[in-house]
Design a protein around this motif. Sequence first.
Motif, PDB file in Angstrom:
ATOM      1  N   LYS A 312       0.809  -1.221   0.000  1.00  0.00           N
ATOM      2  CA  LYS A 312       0.000   0.000   0.000  1.00  0.00           C
ATOM      3  C   LYS A 312       0.843   1.272   0.000  1.00  0.00           C
ATOM      4  N   GLY A 313       2.160   1.111   0.043  1.00  0.00           N
ATOM      5  CA  GLY A 313       3.031   2.276   0.064  1.00  0.00           C
ATOM      6  C   GLY A 313       3.282   2.827   1.449  1.00  0.00           C
ATOM      7  N   ARG A 314       2.799   2.144   2.500  1.00  0.00           N
ATOM      8  CA  ARG A 314       3.024   2.614   3.867  1.00  0.00           C
ATOM      9  C   ARG A 314       4.483   2.403   4.264  1.00  0.00           C
ATOM     10  N   THR A 315       5.001   3.320   5.036  1.00  0.00           N
ATOM     11  CA  THR A 315       6.378   3.219   5.513  1.00  0.00           C
ATOM     12  C   THR A 315       6.446   2.249   6.680  1.00  0.00           C
ATOM     13  N   ALA A 316       7.099   1.105   6.462  1.00  0.00           N
ATOM     14  CA  ALA A 316       7.289   0.129   7.535  1.00  0.00           C
ATOM     15  C   ALA A 316       8.602   0.367   8.263  1.00  0.00           C
ATOM     16  N   TYR A 317       9.614   0.798   7.531  1.00  0.00           N
ATOM     17  CA  TYR A 317      10.936   1.060   8.111  1.00  0.00           C
ATOM     18  C   TYR A 317      11.525   2.295   7.443  1.00  0.00           C
ATOM     19  N   LEU A 318      12.162   3.136   8.236  1.00  0.00           N
ATOM     20  CA  LEU A 318      12.807   4.339   7.713  1.00  0.00           C
ATOM     21  C   LEU A 318      13.998   4.685   8.593  1.00  0.00           C
ATOM     22  N   LYS A 319      15.111   5.022   7.972  1.00  0.00           N
ATOM     23  CA  LYS A 319      16.264   5.552   8.693  1.00  0.00           C
ATOM     24  C   LYS A 319      16.934   6.577   7.795  1.00  0.00           C
ATOM     25  N   THR A 320      17.211   7.762   8.343  1.00  0.00           N
ATOM     26  CA  THR A 320      17.775   8.842   7.542  1.00  0.00           C
ATOM     27  C   THR A 320      19.084   9.339   8.140  1.00  0.00           C
ATOM     28  N   PHE A 321      19.859  10.044   7.300  1.00  0.00           N
ATOM     29  CA  PHE A 321      21.138  10.628   7.680  1.00  0.00           C
ATOM     30  C   PHE A 321      21.182  12.044   7.134  1.00  0.00           C
ATOM     31  N   ARG A 322      21.369  13.026   8.008  1.00  0.00           N
ATOM     32  CA  ARG A 322      21.406  14.431   7.605  1.00  0.00           C
ATOM     33  C   ARG A 322      22.770  14.781   7.011  1.00  0.00           C
ATOM     34  N   LEU A 323      22.777  15.286   5.787  1.00  0.00           N
ATOM     35  CA  LEU A 323      24.007  15.686   5.133  1.00  0.00           C
ATOM     36  C   LEU A 323      24.428  17.079   5.590  1.00  0.00           C
ATOM     37  N   SER A 324      25.727  17.299   5.646  1.00  0.00           N
ATOM     38  CA  SER A 324      26.238  18.626   5.952  1.00  0.00           C
ATOM     39  C   SER A 324      26.188  19.490   4.697  1.00  0.00           C
ATOM     40  N   ASP A 325      26.402  20.778   4.855  1.00  0.00           N
ATOM     41  CA  ASP A 325      26.409  21.681   3.702  1.00  0.00           C
ATOM     42  C   ASP A 325      27.510  21.295   2.720  1.00  0.00           C
ATOM     43  N   ALA A 326      28.674  20.881   3.231  1.00  0.00           N
ATOM     44  CA  ALA A 326      29.768  20.485   2.344  1.00  0.00           C
ATOM     45  C   ALA A 326      29.401  19.232   1.554  1.00  0.00           C
ATOM     46  N   GLN A 327      28.716  18.287   2.182  1.00  0.00           N
ATOM     47  CA  GLN A 327      28.301  17.081   1.477  1.00  0.00           C
ATOM     48  C   GLN A 327      27.257  17.392   0.418  1.00  0.00           C
ATOM     49  N   VAL A 328      26.372  18.329   0.702  1.00  0.00           N
ATOM     50  CA  VAL A 328      25.389  18.753  -0.290  1.00  0.00           C
ATOM     51  C   VAL A 328      26.093  19.412  -1.468  1.00  0.00           C
ATOM     52  N   ARG A 329      27.084  20.248  -1.195  1.00  0.00           N
ATOM     53  CA  ARG A 329      27.817  20.919  -2.287  1.00  0.00           C
ATOM     54  C   ARG A 329      28.517  19.903  -3.175  1.00  0.00           C
ATOM     55  N   ARG A 330      29.096  18.860  -2.582  1.00  0.00           N
ATOM     56  CA  ARG A 330      29.761  17.843  -3.392  1.00  0.00           C
ATOM     57  C   ARG A 330      28.756  17.105  -4.280  1.00  0.00           C
ATOM     58  N   GLY A 331      27.616  16.737  -3.703  1.00  0.00           N
ATOM     59  CA  GLY A 331      26.594  16.079  -4.497  1.00  0.00           C
ATOM     60  C   GLY A 331      26.063  16.965  -5.608  1.00  0.00           C
ATOM     61  N   TYR A 332      25.858  18.244  -5.295  1.00  0.00           N
ATOM     62  CA  TYR A 332      25.371  19.207  -6.289  1.00  0.00           C
ATOM     63  C   TYR A 332      26.374  19.352  -7.436  1.00  0.00           C
ATOM     64  N   LEU A 333      27.661  19.479  -7.105  1.00  0.00           N
ATOM     65  CA  LEU A 333      28.683  19.649  -8.135  1.00  0.00           C
ATOM     66  C   LEU A 333      28.782  18.420  -9.025  1.00  0.00           C
ATOM     67  N   LEU A 334      28.758  17.235  -8.427  1.00  0.00           N
ATOM     68  CA  LEU A 334      28.829  16.008  -9.227  1.00  0.00           C
ATOM     69  C   LEU A 334      27.627  15.888 -10.156  1.00  0.00           C
ATOM     70  N   ARG A 335      26.447  16.239  -9.653  1.00  0.00           N
ATOM     71  CA  ARG A 335      25.250  16.176 -10.492  1.00  0.00           C
ATOM     72  C   ARG A 335      25.363  17.128 -11.684  1.00  0.00           C
ATOM     73  N   ARG A 336      25.849  18.359 -11.454  1.00  0.00           N
ATOM     74  CA  ARG A 336      25.947  19.331 -12.542  1.00  0.00           C
ATOM     75  C   ARG A 336      27.017  18.927 -13.550  1.00  0.00           C
ATOM     76  N   LEU A 337      28.142  18.398 -13.070  1.00  0.00           N
ATOM     77  CA  LEU A 337      29.162  17.925 -13.996  1.00  0.00           C
ATOM     78  C   LEU A 337      28.627  16.801 -14.878  1.00  0.00           C
ATOM     79  N   ALA A 338      27.949  15.846 -14.259  1.00  0.00           N
ATOM     80  CA  ALA A 338      27.427  14.708 -15.022  1.00  0.00           C
ATOM     81  C   ALA A 338      26.369  15.145 -16.024  1.00  0.00           C
ATOM     82  N   SER A 339      25.536  16.114 -15.646  1.00  0.00           N
ATOM     83  CA  SER A 339      24.474  16.577 -16.560  1.00  0.00           C
ATOM     84  C   SER A 339      25.046  17.307 -17.766  1.00  0.00           C
TER      85      SER A 339
END
Length: 386
Positions: A312-339
């Motif tokens: 039914k799409g209900r969440t049975a299990y969830l675990k998250t990890f908060r990224l730092s600003d530097a980690q977000v910048r790295r992900g953003y840069l890699l995405r833009r380079l690849a695109s």
Amino acid sequence: MTRIDLTGLDVRAAQVWGGIRLVPLVREEPVEGLRLHREVYERTHGDGPSSVDVGDGTVYTSYVPHGFVADWSGTGREEAAYGTRLGDAPRAVVPVRAPHHRLAKRRRGERRLRFLPLHLALDGYLSLHFGGPTVLWEEWSRQALRRGLPPRAEAAYAGVDVPGLAEALRVFEVHPGQCGVLVYAADALAAAFVVPHPEDYRLLHPTLVEDLYGELVHQYAHYGAPVPEFAARIRDGAGGIRNLADLRAAAREQERRWAVAHDGLMARDLLETPYAFERAYRTGPFSLYRFLPPFLRDGREQHIGELITDRKGRTAYLKTFRLSDAQVRRGYLLRRLASCDWHPGRTAEALGVSGEELVRRIRSAGFGPLLDAHGLARAARVSQEG
């Protein structure tokens, strides 16, 4: 599926310890057919790092406080054993990388799936565009073209080293029907944790202090001031509180308002962000996913994580990890380079910056070894001549 759906989970009043706020999540009815247990992995090299043999001669080495066992056999009898934590250092380094189908393993004939909490999610982040440049642009080094990104590692803090978290979890009151919790540090969302059944939560509640938390969370907990506690104030106006039933109704209305305010403000970024989901395993009515955020630099919280949903799409299990600003910048840069097919000129144009600024960002993100100095110099001369 693009968003995290917590339908069926109700928010209860927060509990506060210093700068840590814990928000309980309660289910009226547990998710039937799935139970979550804990499994401890033994160290394979004496006092050295913990390693897990994931098959085909591959050994995955990392911070492994425990593993999770998703059990849909219907027995629900397995007990947890308390176990290991690596070393004395406050930070555990999670290296890249094992294929995600090896991080979630089902033994032949069993109706149980073993996986390492958060490692599916972290592997997805660490392997983001891991292949590196796909086109022979002269600005990239031979190493980048042949091998892609060098082995990446991200630092994370064990929960026991997040100031105030262990004590907050120790004095935390577990509610009847509780199946999850949202952990805040200085009222910034640090992690979300959801399980299918209240007994699973009672069993796994202590593991939160052994989980991984990002650098930003550690800083908020260390430097943040104490946060205000939840308090319901009921005023007796005209035709107000006349008996216990009125008092009970007024208290429930205060709880409802708190839940609405929480979901619309404190947990808004987690619930409203569109994620990219990748299914890692499916069995019967349940699917195990990992997800990545869009890496938009708009000031919002960015989380990675893993999720199990039912038919039914209900969440049975969830675990998250908060990224730092530097980690977000790295992900953003890699995405833009690849695109932009890793073309430095087109990427700089898409970002609205100069070529020199793009090179600075690449080096600042830790990807400097991918660049070729001679290729950069030639490209700069061509650009100036043009």
